[in-house]
Design a protein around this motif. Structure first.
Motif, short mmCIF file in Angstrom:
data_model
loop_
_atom_site.label_atom_id
_atom_site.label_comp_id
_atom_site.label_asym_id
_atom_site.label_seq_id
_atom_site.Cartn_x
_atom_site.Cartn_y
_atom_site.Cartn_z
N ASP A 226 0.82 -1.22 0.00
CA ASP A 226 0.00 0.00 0.00
C ASP A 226 0.85 1.26 0.00
O ASP A 226 0.41 2.31 0.48
CB ASP A 226 -0.93 0.01 1.22
CG ASP A 226 -2.21 -0.78 0.99
OD1 ASP A 226 -2.36 -1.36 -0.10
OD2 ASP A 226 -3.05 -0.82 1.90
N ALA A 227 2.06 1.17 -0.55
CA ALA A 227 2.87 2.39 -0.66
C ALA A 227 2.14 3.42 -1.51
O ALA A 227 2.32 4.62 -1.33
CB ALA A 227 4.23 2.07 -1.26
N CYS A 228 1.32 2.94 -2.44
CA CYS A 228 0.43 3.79 -3.23
C CYS A 228 -0.93 3.10 -3.33
O CYS A 228 -0.99 1.88 -3.39
CB CYS A 228 0.98 4.03 -4.64
SG CYS A 228 2.47 5.05 -4.72
N HIS A 229 -1.99 3.90 -3.37
CA HIS A 229 -3.33 3.36 -3.58
C HIS A 229 -3.82 3.63 -4.99
O HIS A 229 -4.90 3.17 -5.38
CB HIS A 229 -4.30 3.91 -2.55
CG HIS A 229 -4.13 3.32 -1.19
ND1 HIS A 229 -3.14 3.72 -0.32
CD2 HIS A 229 -4.80 2.32 -0.55
CE1 HIS A 229 -3.21 3.01 0.80
NE2 HIS A 229 -4.20 2.16 0.68
N HIS A 230 -3.04 4.39 -5.75
CA HIS A 230 -3.33 4.64 -7.16
C HIS A 230 -2.00 4.99 -7.80
O HIS A 230 -1.16 5.68 -7.21
CB HIS A 230 -4.33 5.80 -7.31
CG HIS A 230 -4.81 5.98 -8.72
ND1 HIS A 230 -4.10 6.69 -9.66
CD2 HIS A 230 -5.95 5.54 -9.35
CE1 HIS A 230 -4.78 6.68 -10.81
NE2 HIS A 230 -5.89 6.00 -10.65
N CYS A 231 -1.79 4.51 -9.02
CA CYS A 231 -0.50 4.75 -9.69
C CYS A 231 -0.23 6.23 -9.93
O CYS A 231 0.91 6.62 -10.17
CB CYS A 231 -0.46 3.98 -11.00
SG CYS A 231 -0.38 2.19 -10.78
#
Length: 343
Positions: A226-231
């Motif tokens: 979950d380092a990002c939730h959207h690219c």
């Protein structure tokens, strides 16, 4: 930190491992505003997968990276159940990871460890269903922050049954002098096929994993949790600007948001109302900057746990991801999220 690739941005040599992705469940009606601000209507509430991964090195040692969701989610700790209700989430899980592995005759007893990117309910699954010989591997600070679990500690976000009766190994990245593109790393198998990476910010002890999928040439899959939730939190970047062929589809969005196509579309949410959704925003931003260095390399495919944009591109278990480079999934997956910005 400058995310542009440099002459020092080289990944270590080593053996390869097979890796497969499992999508056992989905989250619907997930709000993205708590993670980053976005005024696009289609990104206010979304349906996303919850990926898990099977990784096996050349000597036959196997681990799972994340477990996704559990079927009987109402049995989660009260804090997690309350979060699901408060966010009005929909959970769809008919078969969990263990069910899918067994359906394909994968020997469960061969899973030596479950490596958790972090402890949130959509990643921890139900470890109690695995043999006691399967260890639990967690990031720095997790044991102190979350144990004992519920019901031994009323406010815990995990269950005591998640770890009781099995070995729990907490990774200490300070005990190793290994660093890969700025991220503290641990060579898990000792053969260069799987590196655990310290990627703090989203949650206590958040970790990513770097898996070597081929050698000669080297290629890797980076599991970003979950380092990002959207690219759009990672891309575009100075090291990976939007290709000219894709700009025409999102010209309106770029002009409206004063983005020249070389800076990420979204930043970590700083609104105090959503403080509970990110453990440390400063660390989360630094983690994204470091991941941009990996993303700038064409032989690295980054997969986040909830990236719905790539589901129609990649093959799922029992197929492997190992030939992603030959199949051209790198370019296909990297910019597929731009469909969210098309007019």
């Amino acid at each position: 930190m400058d995310p542009l690739p440099t002459s020092e941005d080289k990944l270590p040599a080593g053996a390869g491992a097979t890796i497969s992705v499992i999508d056992s469940a989905s989250l619907s009606n997930l709000p993205l505003e708590p993670y980053f601000h976005c005024d696009l209507p289609r990104l206010q509430r979304v349906t996303v997968p919850a990926f898990s991964f099977v990784i096996t090195n050349q000597r036959g040692r196997s681990v799972l990276f994340d477990l996704g969701l559990r079927k009987d989610w109402p049995k989660l700790p009260p804090t997690a159940v309350a979060e699901i209700h408060n966010d009005q989430l929909g959970i769809h899980c008919e078969q969990d990871v263990l069910d899918i592995l067994e359906a394909h005759d994968f020997p469960i007893e061969n899973v030596e460890a479950i490596v958790l990117s972090h402890h949130h309910f959509d990643h921890i699954g139900d470890p109690s269903r695995f043999p006691s010989s399967t260890a639990l591997v967690v990031g720095p600070g997790v044991c102190e922050a979350l144990m004992p679990g519920y019901p031994d500690q009323e406010i815990s976000e995990i269950l005591t049954s998640d770890y009781s009766g099995r070995s729990v190994r907490e990774i200490d990245f300070t005990s190793t002098d290994l660093s890969i593109l700025g991220l503290p790393a641990l060579d898990y198998f000792g053969d260069g096929s799987l590196y655990l990476l310290s990627t703090p910010g989203h949650a206590v002890g958040h970790m990513a994993a770097l898996v070597r999928t081929t050698s000669s040439p080297d290629s890797f899959v980076l599991l970003g949790g979950d380092a990002c939730h959207h690219c759009g939190e990672l891309r575009p970047s100075p090291g990976q600007p939007i290709p000219m062929s894709a700009r025409s589809c999102i010209t309106g969005f770029l002009n409206t948001h004063s983005n020249d196509g070389s800076q990420p579309f979204f930043k970590i949410q700083r609104d105090a109302r959503y403080a509970a959704y990110c453990h440390n925003p400063d660390e989360a931003e630094q983690t994204i900057l470091r991941l941009q260095r990996f993303d700038a390399l064409d032989n690295v495919l980054i997969i986040f746990a909830h990236d719905a944009s790539i589901k129609t591109v990649i093959d799922e278990f029992p197929a492997t991801l190992n030939d992603w480079l030959i199949k051209g999934w790198g370019s296909s997956c990297r910019w597929r999220f731009l469909r969210d910005f098309e007019e």
